[in-house]
Design a protein around this motif. Structure first.
Motif, mmCIF file in Angstrom:
data_model
loop_
_atom_site.group_PDB
_atom_site.id
_atom_site.type_symbol
_atom_site.label_atom_id
_atom_site.label_comp_id
_atom_site.label_asym_id
_atom_site.label_seq_id
_atom_site.Cartn_x
_atom_site.Cartn_y
_atom_site.Cartn_z
ATOM 1 N N ARG A 5 1.169 -1.346 -0.127
ATOM 2 C CA ARG A 5 -0.070 -0.051 -0.178
ATOM 3 C C ARG A 5 1.342 1.322 -0.194
ATOM 4 N N ILE A 6 0.152 2.407 -1.780
ATOM 5 C CA ILE A 6 1.777 2.901 -1.119
ATOM 6 C C ILE A 6 0.483 4.350 -1.018
ATOM 7 N N MET A 7 1.113 4.656 -0.145
ATOM 8 C CA MET A 7 -0.126 6.613 0.146
ATOM 9 C C MET A 7 0.279 7.854 0.253
ATOM 10 N N ASP A 8 -0.554 8.747 -0.414
ATOM 11 C CA ASP A 8 0.408 10.076 -0.356
ATOM 12 C C ASP A 8 -0.857 11.613 0.267
ATOM 13 N N SER A 9 -0.032 12.245 0.446
ATOM 14 C CA SER A 9 -1.695 13.693 0.066
ATOM 15 C C SER A 9 -1.891 14.129 -1.265
ATOM 16 N N LYS A 13 1.608 12.279 -6.718
ATOM 17 C CA LYS A 13 3.237 11.429 -6.134
ATOM 18 C C LYS A 13 2.721 10.491 -5.861
ATOM 19 N N ALA A 14 1.640 9.366 -5.503
ATOM 20 C CA ALA A 14 0.719 8.468 -4.803
ATOM 21 C C ALA A 14 1.296 7.771 -5.735
ATOM 22 N N ARG A 15 0.951 8.176 -7.247
ATOM 23 C CA ARG A 15 0.422 7.196 -8.662
ATOM 24 C C ARG A 15 2.377 7.352 -9.012
ATOM 25 N N ARG A 16 2.432 8.184 -9.154
ATOM 26 C CA ARG A 16 3.470 8.358 -9.829
ATOM 27 C C ARG A 16 5.259 6.883 -8.901
ATOM 28 N N THR A 17 4.735 7.730 -7.698
ATOM 29 C CA THR A 17 5.575 6.066 -6.705
ATOM 30 C C THR A 17 5.052 5.146 -6.545
#
Length: 94
Positions: A5-9, A13-17
């Motif tokens: 699970r990768i989360m970002d506000s 950025k979450a999609r690129r990561t």
């Protein structure tokens, strides 16, 4: 099957990561990566989930471990500091 699970506000950025992590994992012969799914969160950010399947080592390979190193090219390498020259005792008072 395990999941990441990768989360970002910041949803972008979450999609690129997640895309970078998926490319790195796909480059490894040790795992198979499932499709990533993006789920918006309550705070205008995003969560990206992906499934990862660890491939079992075959008997023919002997189970040797492999190490994967990923080097980033988008940041300059940190400068290394050189140590001071080694001094012996008794030189200062001579």
């Amino acid at each position: 099957m395990s999941s990441l699970r990768i989360m970002d506000s910041d949803p972008g950025k979450a999609r690129r990561t997640a895309a970078a992590v998926q490319r790195a994992l796909e480059a490894s012969g040790e795992v198979v990566v499932g499709n990533a799914s993006v789920v918006p969160n309550r705070r205008d950010g995003a969560r990206v989930f992906m499934e990862v399947l660890l491939l079992e080592a075959s008997a023919a390979s002997g189970g040797d471990d492999q190490e994967l190193t990923v080097e980033r090219t988008d940041r300059p390498r940190p400068r290394t500091r050189r140590a001071l020259p080694r001094g012996g005792r008794g030189e200062a008072g001579a």
